[in-house]
Design an enzyme around this catalytic site. Structure first.
Site, PDB file in Angstrom:
ATOM      1  N   GLU A 177      -1.688  -1.969  -0.031  1.00  0.00           N
ATOM      2  CA  GLU A 177      -2.709  -1.284   0.544  1.00  0.00           C
ATOM      3  C   GLU A 177      -4.028  -1.453  -0.086  1.00  0.00           C
ATOM      4  O   GLU A 177      -4.991  -1.041   0.710  1.00  0.00           O
ATOM      5  CB  GLU A 177      -2.047   0.267   0.517  1.00  0.00           C
ATOM      6  CG  GLU A 177      -0.922   0.872   1.176  1.00  0.00           C
ATOM      7  CD  GLU A 177       0.241   0.555   0.560  1.00  0.00           C
ATOM      8  OE1 GLU A 177       1.482   1.263   1.026  1.00  0.00           O
ATOM      9  OE2 GLU A 177       0.268  -0.125  -0.657  1.00  0.00           O
TER      10      GLU A 177
ATOM     11  N   ALA B  79       3.481   0.142   7.263  1.00  0.00           N
ATOM     12  CA  ALA B  79       2.844   1.141   8.362  1.00  0.00           C
ATOM     13  C   ALA B  79       2.055   0.253   9.128  1.00  0.00           C
ATOM     14  O   ALA B  79       1.680  -0.860   9.325  1.00  0.00           O
ATOM     15  CB  ALA B  79       2.143   2.174   7.648  1.00  0.00           C
TER      16      ALA B  79
ATOM     17  N   GLY C 203       4.330   0.684   3.438  1.00  0.00           N
ATOM     18  CA  GLY C 203       5.385   1.942   3.928  1.00  0.00           C
ATOM     19  C   GLY C 203       6.719   1.505   4.038  1.00  0.00           C
ATOM     20  O   GLY C 203       7.700   2.116   3.875  1.00  0.00           O
TER      21      GLY C 203
ATOM     22  N   GLU D  60       8.013   2.055   0.575  1.00  0.00           N
ATOM     23  CA  GLU D  60       8.232   3.629   0.414  1.00  0.00           C
ATOM     24  C   GLU D  60       9.310   4.037   1.244  1.00  0.00           C
ATOM     25  O   GLU D  60       9.981   4.976   0.461  1.00  0.00           O
ATOM     26  CB  GLU D  60       6.917   4.190   0.804  1.00  0.00           C
ATOM     27  CG  GLU D  60       5.597   3.639  -0.236  1.00  0.00           C
ATOM     28  CD  GLU D  60       4.322   4.037   0.486  1.00  0.00           C
ATOM     29  OE1 GLU D  60       3.534   4.823  -0.120  1.00  0.00           O
ATOM     30  OE2 GLU D  60       3.974   3.898   1.713  1.00  0.00           O
TER      31      GLU D  60
END
Length: 259
Positions: free
Chosen positions: A133, A66, A110, A113
Protein backbone atom coordinates in the site's frame (compact mmCIF):
# COMPACT_ATOMS: atom_id res chain seq x y z
CA UNK A 1 -28.15 -17.63 -3.86
CA UNK A 2 -26.59 -16.58 -7.18
CA UNK A 3 -23.23 -14.84 -6.91
CA UNK A 4 -21.37 -12.83 -9.54
CA UNK A 5 -17.90 -12.44 -8.03
CA UNK A 6 -17.48 -15.73 -6.16
CA UNK A 7 -18.23 -19.39 -6.78
CA UNK A 8 -19.40 -21.75 -4.05
CA UNK A 9 -19.62 -25.51 -3.73
CA UNK A 10 -19.77 -28.21 -1.06
CA UNK A 11 -17.11 -30.91 -0.91
CA UNK A 12 -17.61 -34.21 0.88
CA UNK A 13 -21.00 -33.05 2.08
CA UNK A 14 -19.26 -31.17 4.92
CA UNK A 15 -16.89 -28.51 3.57
CA UNK A 16 -18.06 -25.21 2.09
CA UNK A 17 -15.65 -23.96 -0.58
CA UNK A 18 -15.70 -20.32 -1.70
CA UNK A 19 -13.59 -19.36 -4.72
CA UNK A 20 -13.01 -15.68 -5.45
CA UNK A 21 -13.90 -15.16 -9.10
CA UNK A 22 -12.83 -11.90 -10.72
CA UNK A 23 -10.12 -13.35 -12.98
CA UNK A 24 -9.59 -10.28 -15.17
CA UNK A 25 -8.89 -8.22 -12.05
CA UNK A 26 -6.77 -10.95 -10.37
CA UNK A 27 -9.57 -11.25 -7.82
CA UNK A 28 -9.23 -7.63 -6.68
CA UNK A 29 -11.53 -7.13 -3.71
CA UNK A 30 -14.36 -4.69 -4.29
CA UNK A 31 -17.50 -4.07 -2.24
CA UNK A 32 -19.61 -6.50 -4.25
CA UNK A 33 -17.12 -9.32 -3.79
CA UNK A 34 -16.78 -8.68 -0.06
CA UNK A 35 -20.57 -8.49 0.33
CA UNK A 36 -20.96 -11.80 -1.49
CA UNK A 37 -18.10 -13.44 0.41
CA UNK A 38 -19.65 -12.41 3.70
CA UNK A 39 -23.06 -13.71 2.65
CA UNK A 40 -21.61 -17.06 1.55
CA UNK A 41 -19.60 -17.46 4.76
CA UNK A 42 -22.65 -16.70 6.90
CA UNK A 43 -24.78 -19.16 4.91
CA UNK A 44 -22.25 -21.96 5.38
CA UNK A 45 -21.82 -21.03 9.05
CA UNK A 46 -25.57 -21.42 9.57
CA UNK A 47 -25.72 -24.77 7.75
CA UNK A 48 -25.66 -27.64 10.27
CA UNK A 49 -24.14 -29.97 7.67
CA UNK A 50 -21.07 -27.77 7.15
CA UNK A 51 -18.19 -28.14 9.59
CA UNK A 52 -15.46 -26.07 7.93
CA UNK A 53 -14.95 -23.59 5.08
CA UNK A 54 -12.19 -22.94 2.57
CA UNK A 55 -11.62 -19.58 0.87
CA UNK A 56 -9.43 -19.71 -2.22
CA UNK A 57 -8.69 -17.88 -5.47
CA UNK A 58 -7.04 -18.89 -8.73
CA UNK A 59 -3.62 -20.42 -9.37
CA UNK A 60 -2.34 -16.98 -10.39
CA UNK A 61 -3.85 -14.94 -7.60
CA UNK A 62 -5.64 -15.52 -4.33
CA UNK A 63 -6.37 -11.79 -4.43
CA UNK A 64 -4.03 -9.15 -5.79
CA UNK A 65 -5.39 -6.54 -3.40
CA UNK A 66 -8.33 -4.22 -2.96
CA UNK A 67 -9.83 -2.78 -6.15
CA UNK A 68 -7.72 0.37 -6.60
CA UNK A 69 -9.84 1.57 -9.51
CA UNK A 70 -12.88 1.62 -7.24
CA UNK A 71 -10.97 3.29 -4.39
CA UNK A 72 -9.10 5.95 -6.33
CA UNK A 73 -11.88 8.53 -6.35
CA UNK A 74 -12.95 8.16 -2.73
CA UNK A 75 -12.71 11.10 -0.33
CA UNK A 76 -12.27 10.91 3.42
CA UNK A 77 -15.99 11.55 3.83
CA UNK A 78 -16.78 8.68 1.43
CA UNK A 79 -14.75 6.07 3.28
CA UNK A 80 -15.60 7.35 6.77
CA UNK A 81 -19.34 7.73 6.29
CA UNK A 82 -19.55 4.51 4.27
CA UNK A 83 -17.61 2.61 6.97
CA UNK A 84 -15.29 1.31 4.26
CA UNK A 85 -13.74 -2.08 5.08
CA UNK A 86 -15.43 -2.36 8.50
CA UNK A 87 -18.88 -2.64 6.95
CA UNK A 88 -18.29 -5.86 5.03
CA UNK A 89 -14.67 -7.07 5.31
CA UNK A 90 -15.06 -7.70 9.02
CA UNK A 91 -17.92 -10.17 8.48
CA UNK A 92 -15.38 -12.99 8.42
CA UNK A 93 -14.53 -12.23 12.06
CA UNK A 94 -18.09 -13.18 13.06
CA UNK A 95 -17.88 -16.67 11.55
CA UNK A 96 -17.74 -19.29 14.30
CA UNK A 97 -16.74 -22.35 12.29
CA UNK A 98 -13.15 -22.69 11.03
CA UNK A 99 -12.18 -20.92 7.80
CA UNK A 100 -9.05 -22.05 5.94
CA UNK A 101 -7.36 -19.81 3.36
CA UNK A 102 -5.94 -21.84 0.47
CA UNK A 103 -3.53 -19.40 -1.16
CA UNK A 104 -1.77 -19.69 -4.48
CA UNK A 105 -0.20 -16.90 -6.49
CA UNK A 106 -0.41 -13.33 -5.28
CA UNK A 107 -1.94 -12.42 -1.91
CA UNK A 108 -1.15 -8.72 -1.79
CA UNK A 109 -2.58 -5.82 0.18
CA UNK A 110 -6.18 -6.65 0.94
CA UNK A 111 -5.57 -10.17 -0.35
CA UNK A 112 -2.91 -10.77 2.29
CA UNK A 113 -5.17 -9.20 4.90
CA UNK A 114 -8.11 -11.38 3.90
CA UNK A 115 -5.94 -14.50 4.15
CA UNK A 116 -4.85 -13.41 7.64
CA UNK A 117 -8.48 -12.99 8.70
CA UNK A 118 -8.97 -16.71 8.06
CA UNK A 119 -8.08 -19.14 10.84
CA UNK A 120 -5.01 -20.53 9.12
CA UNK A 121 -3.34 -20.44 5.73
CA UNK A 122 -2.28 -23.34 3.54
CA UNK A 123 -0.04 -21.93 0.82
CA UNK A 124 0.96 -23.28 -2.56
CA UNK A 125 4.67 -23.11 -3.31
CA UNK A 126 4.04 -20.25 -5.76
CA UNK A 127 2.32 -18.03 -3.19
CA UNK A 128 3.59 -14.51 -2.57
CA UNK A 129 2.43 -12.28 0.27
CA UNK A 130 2.83 -8.53 0.58
CA UNK A 131 1.50 -5.21 1.84
CA UNK A 132 2.41 -2.79 -0.98
CA UNK A 133 0.00 0.00 0.00
CA UNK A 134 2.90 2.39 0.65
CA UNK A 135 3.40 2.56 -3.12
CA UNK A 136 -0.04 4.16 -3.40
CA UNK A 137 0.52 6.78 -0.73
CA UNK A 138 -1.59 4.92 1.85
CA UNK A 139 -1.12 2.26 4.50
CA UNK A 140 -2.75 -1.15 5.01
CA UNK A 141 -6.31 -0.71 6.24
CA UNK A 142 -7.73 -4.20 6.82
CA UNK A 143 -5.34 -5.44 9.49
CA UNK A 144 -1.99 -5.39 7.71
CA UNK A 145 -0.33 -3.30 10.42
CA UNK A 146 -1.98 -5.30 13.22
CA UNK A 147 -2.36 -8.96 12.25
CA UNK A 148 0.89 -9.16 10.30
CA UNK A 149 3.14 -8.19 13.25
CA UNK A 150 1.29 -10.72 15.40
CA UNK A 151 2.05 -13.39 12.80
CA UNK A 152 5.62 -12.60 11.74
CA UNK A 153 6.94 -10.13 14.32
CA UNK A 154 7.59 -6.40 14.21
CA UNK A 155 10.75 -6.40 12.09
CA UNK A 156 9.39 -8.37 9.15
CA UNK A 157 6.05 -6.56 9.29
CA UNK A 158 7.82 -3.19 9.23
CA UNK A 159 10.00 -4.36 6.35
CA UNK A 160 6.95 -5.40 4.30
CA UNK A 161 4.86 -2.33 5.14
CA UNK A 162 7.65 0.20 4.56
CA UNK A 163 9.46 -1.29 1.55
CA UNK A 164 6.52 -3.12 -0.09
CA UNK A 165 8.66 -6.21 -0.60
CA UNK A 166 6.92 -9.53 -1.08
CA UNK A 167 7.42 -12.64 1.03
CA UNK A 168 7.48 -15.98 -0.77
CA UNK A 169 5.80 -19.11 0.56
CA UNK A 170 8.96 -20.57 2.08
CA UNK A 171 9.71 -17.42 4.06
CA UNK A 172 6.04 -17.07 5.01
CA UNK A 173 6.03 -20.54 6.56
CA UNK A 174 9.35 -19.94 8.30
CA UNK A 175 8.05 -16.64 9.70
CA UNK A 176 4.79 -18.16 10.93
CA UNK A 177 2.41 -16.47 8.50
CA UNK A 178 1.27 -19.77 6.95
CA UNK A 179 0.78 -23.15 8.57
CA UNK A 180 2.12 -25.26 5.70
CA UNK A 181 3.42 -25.03 2.13
CA UNK A 182 2.50 -27.63 -0.46
CA UNK A 183 3.01 -28.06 -4.22
CA UNK A 184 0.56 -25.99 -6.27
CA UNK A 185 -1.14 -29.04 -7.77
CA UNK A 186 -1.72 -30.47 -4.28
CA UNK A 187 -2.92 -27.32 -2.54
CA UNK A 188 -6.67 -27.85 -2.74
CA UNK A 189 -6.31 -31.54 -1.89
CA UNK A 190 -4.32 -30.57 1.21
CA UNK A 191 -6.80 -27.88 2.24
CA UNK A 192 -9.74 -30.21 1.70
CA UNK A 193 -8.07 -32.99 3.69
CA UNK A 194 -7.47 -30.58 6.58
CA UNK A 195 -11.07 -29.35 6.41
CA UNK A 196 -12.51 -32.87 6.36
CA UNK A 197 -10.33 -33.80 9.34
CA UNK A 198 -11.78 -30.85 11.25
CA UNK A 199 -15.31 -31.87 10.23
CA UNK A 200 -14.86 -35.31 11.79
CA UNK A 201 -14.27 -33.82 15.24
CA UNK A 202 -16.87 -32.45 17.63
CA UNK A 203 -18.19 -29.23 16.10
CA UNK A 204 -18.75 -27.85 19.61
CA UNK A 205 -15.12 -28.50 20.58
CA UNK A 206 -13.83 -27.13 17.28
CA UNK A 207 -15.75 -23.88 17.68
CA UNK A 208 -14.60 -23.58 21.30
CA UNK A 209 -10.97 -24.16 20.30
CA UNK A 210 -11.21 -21.47 17.61
CA UNK A 211 -12.76 -19.04 20.09
CA UNK A 212 -10.08 -19.74 22.69
CA UNK A 213 -7.16 -19.32 20.29
CA UNK A 214 -8.62 -16.06 18.98
CA UNK A 215 -9.05 -14.87 22.57
CA UNK A 216 -5.27 -15.18 23.05
CA UNK A 217 -4.79 -12.21 20.71
CA UNK A 218 -7.38 -10.10 22.50
CA UNK A 219 -6.32 -10.48 26.14
CA UNK A 220 -3.40 -10.81 28.52
CA UNK A 221 -2.03 -14.23 29.44
CA UNK A 222 -3.79 -14.55 32.80
CA UNK A 223 -7.18 -13.62 31.35
CA UNK A 224 -6.57 -15.85 28.34
CA UNK A 225 -5.68 -18.82 30.53
CA UNK A 226 -8.81 -18.29 32.62
CA UNK A 227 -10.95 -18.14 29.46
CA UNK A 228 -9.34 -21.33 28.18
CA UNK A 229 -9.88 -23.07 31.54
CA UNK A 230 -13.56 -22.20 31.62
CA UNK A 231 -14.04 -23.33 28.01
CA UNK A 232 -12.20 -26.56 28.87
CA UNK A 233 -14.48 -27.09 31.87
CA UNK A 234 -17.53 -26.39 29.69
CA UNK A 235 -16.62 -29.24 27.35
CA UNK A 236 -17.51 -31.67 30.15
CA UNK A 237 -21.15 -30.64 29.74
CA UNK A 238 -21.24 -31.99 26.18
CA UNK A 239 -22.17 -35.45 25.00
CA UNK A 240 -19.24 -35.29 22.58
CA UNK A 241 -16.81 -35.24 25.53
CA UNK A 242 -18.43 -38.38 26.92
CA UNK A 243 -18.31 -40.06 23.51
CA UNK A 244 -14.74 -39.02 22.78
CA UNK A 245 -13.34 -40.23 26.09
CA UNK A 246 -15.36 -43.44 26.07
CA UNK A 247 -14.12 -44.17 22.55
CA UNK A 248 -10.53 -43.59 23.65
CA UNK A 249 -10.85 -45.84 26.71
CA UNK A 250 -12.49 -48.60 24.67
CA UNK A 251 -10.12 -48.23 21.72
CA UNK A 252 -12.75 -47.41 19.10
CA UNK A 253 -13.39 -44.51 16.73
CA UNK A 254 -15.49 -41.75 18.24
CA UNK A 255 -18.83 -40.95 16.62
CA UNK A 256 -19.51 -37.33 17.51
CA UNK A 257 -23.05 -35.90 17.30
CA UNK A 258 -21.94 -32.26 17.74
CA UNK A 259 -23.88 -31.87 20.95
Amino acid sequence: MAYETIETRVEGGKVGVIALNRPKQLNALNNQLMDELGAALKAFDADEAIGCMIVTGSEKAFAAGADIGAMAGYSFADVYKGDYITRNWETIRTIRKPVIAAVSGFALGGGCELAMMCDFIIAADNAKFGQPEIKLGIIPGAGGTQRLPRAVGKSKAMDMALTARMMDATEAERAGLVSRVVPLDKMMDEALAAALTICDFSQVAVMAAKEAVNRSFESGLADGIMFERRMFHAMFATSDQKEGMDAFVNKRKAQFNHQ
